[in-house]
Scaffold this motif. Structure first.
Motif, mmCIF file in Angstrom:
data_model
loop_
_atom_site.group_PDB
_atom_site.id
_atom_site.type_symbol
_atom_site.label_atom_id
_atom_site.label_comp_id
_atom_site.label_asym_id
_atom_site.label_seq_id
_atom_site.Cartn_x
_atom_site.Cartn_y
_atom_site.Cartn_z
ATOM 1 N N GLN A 41 0.771 -1.148 -0.057
ATOM 2 C CA GLN A 41 0.140 0.011 0.122
ATOM 3 C C GLN A 41 0.879 1.244 -0.080
ATOM 4 O O GLN A 41 0.516 2.159 -0.773
ATOM 5 N N ARG A 42 2.253 1.283 0.735
ATOM 6 C CA ARG A 42 2.799 2.413 0.801
ATOM 7 C C ARG A 42 3.412 2.706 -0.629
ATOM 8 O O ARG A 42 3.584 3.759 -1.059
ATOM 9 N N ARG A 43 4.037 1.621 -1.170
ATOM 10 C CA ARG A 43 4.712 1.854 -2.566
ATOM 11 C C ARG A 43 3.552 2.260 -3.561
ATOM 12 O O ARG A 43 3.886 3.065 -4.601
ATOM 13 N N GLY B 253 -1.287 -4.754 -10.814
ATOM 14 C CA GLY B 253 -1.415 -5.884 -9.788
ATOM 15 C C GLY B 253 -0.192 -6.550 -9.644
ATOM 16 O O GLY B 253 -0.455 -7.714 -9.129
ATOM 17 N N ILE B 254 1.051 -5.835 -9.529
ATOM 18 C CA ILE B 254 2.105 -6.459 -9.188
ATOM 19 C C ILE B 254 2.765 -5.747 -8.024
ATOM 20 O O ILE B 254 2.761 -4.689 -7.873
ATOM 21 N N GLY B 255 3.137 -6.719 -6.805
ATOM 22 C CA GLY B 255 3.443 -6.036 -5.710
ATOM 23 C C GLY B 255 4.945 -6.220 -5.649
ATOM 24 O O GLY B 255 5.424 -7.106 -6.284
ATOM 25 N N SER B 256 5.495 -5.495 -4.639
ATOM 26 C CA SER B 256 6.833 -5.693 -4.428
ATOM 27 C C SER B 256 7.413 -7.010 -3.906
ATOM 28 O O SER B 256 8.515 -7.533 -4.180
ATOM 29 N N ASN B 257 6.755 -7.806 -3.407
ATOM 30 C CA ASN B 257 7.031 -9.270 -2.916
ATOM 31 C C ASN B 257 6.471 -10.390 -4.112
ATOM 32 O O ASN B 257 6.265 -11.374 -3.516
ATOM 33 N N GLY B 258 5.872 -9.976 -4.933
ATOM 34 C CA GLY B 258 5.304 -10.900 -6.030
ATOM 35 C C GLY B 258 3.778 -11.089 -5.762
ATOM 36 O O GLY B 258 3.188 -12.002 -6.167
#
Length: 222
Positions: free
Chosen positions: A15-17, A202-207
């Motif tokens: 959410q922060r990113r 839909g891509i997050g920092s940890n996959g």
């Protein structure tokens, strides 16, 4: 399965990113829009300085352009436009300076990474040519000011308009530099790296996908 604490930390980072990406894109888009407006203003002013107005006893053929010479006796005005090469180069590069940021904005909001990269490369080229155009405009204005000194016994020159063009061009160049820097940072931080979050893909920092992040958020303890 992930530990609940790991899930919560992942959601928080995600959410922060995502918030950072949105904020930076708004800032970057603001300068891109500002560069379009600035380039458009200089282009309109350039069109205002393309006509000649000759006076008795002195023609633009014998004057160093651009110049506005005002006779002390009779109030006649000799007004000579920019040299054709100056106006042509400036107007063409200003048109490019308007189009390219618009393409960059479109590329950002549609996540077209390749178009974004190519547009930034072209923007750097526009910056270089625009800087060159400002230099030759400044030299032309200065040469005209010196020419006026040879006729000071007959009148005086009003060069404010012809200093305005290179001055506004310099402002546009400064805005362009900031725009390019912000766009490069946005691309490297939020578009190019697959490990960062881009709104809508839909891509997050940890996959973690956006759907998975929402699911974890809904199932996490209060």
């Amino acid at each position: 399965p992930r530990h609940p604490l790991t899930n919560l930390l992942s959601i928080e980072y995600y959410q922060r990113r995502k918030k950072m990406a949105v904020q930076h894109r708004v800032l970057t888009t603001s300068f891109q829009a500002l560069s379009i407006v600035s380039s458009l203003v200089v282009l309109i002013i350039s069109f205002m300085g393309v006509s000649n107005h000759e006076a008795p006893g002195l023609s633009c053929a014998s004057a160093v352009r651009p110049v506005k010479f005002i006779y002390d006796e009779g109030g006649y005005i000799l007004e000579c436009a920019w040299p054709t090469k100056n106006s042509t180069l400036r107007m063409l590069i200003l048109l490019a300076a308007i189009i390219i940021p618009a393409v960059i904005i479109w590329s950002q909001y549609t996540n077209k990474s390749l178009f974004l990269f190519l547009s930034v490369v072209l923007a750097v080229g526009v910056f270089a040519v625009l800087f060159y155009a400002m230099i030759i405009d400044s030299k032309s204005s200065e040469a005209a000011r010196k020419w006026c000194g040879d006729y000071k016994e007959r009148g005086h020159c009003d060069m404010k308009f012809y200093y305005l063009v290179p001055g506004l061009t310099a402002v546009t160049i400064c805005i362009y530099v900031v725009m390019i820097a912000l766009t490069l940072r946005y691309r490297s931080e939020f578009v190019y790296k697959q490990s960062t979050i881009i709104e809508g893909d839909g891509i997050g920092s940890n996959g973690m996908s956006e759907q998975e992040g929402a699911s974890l958020l809904a199932s996490s303890p209060a």
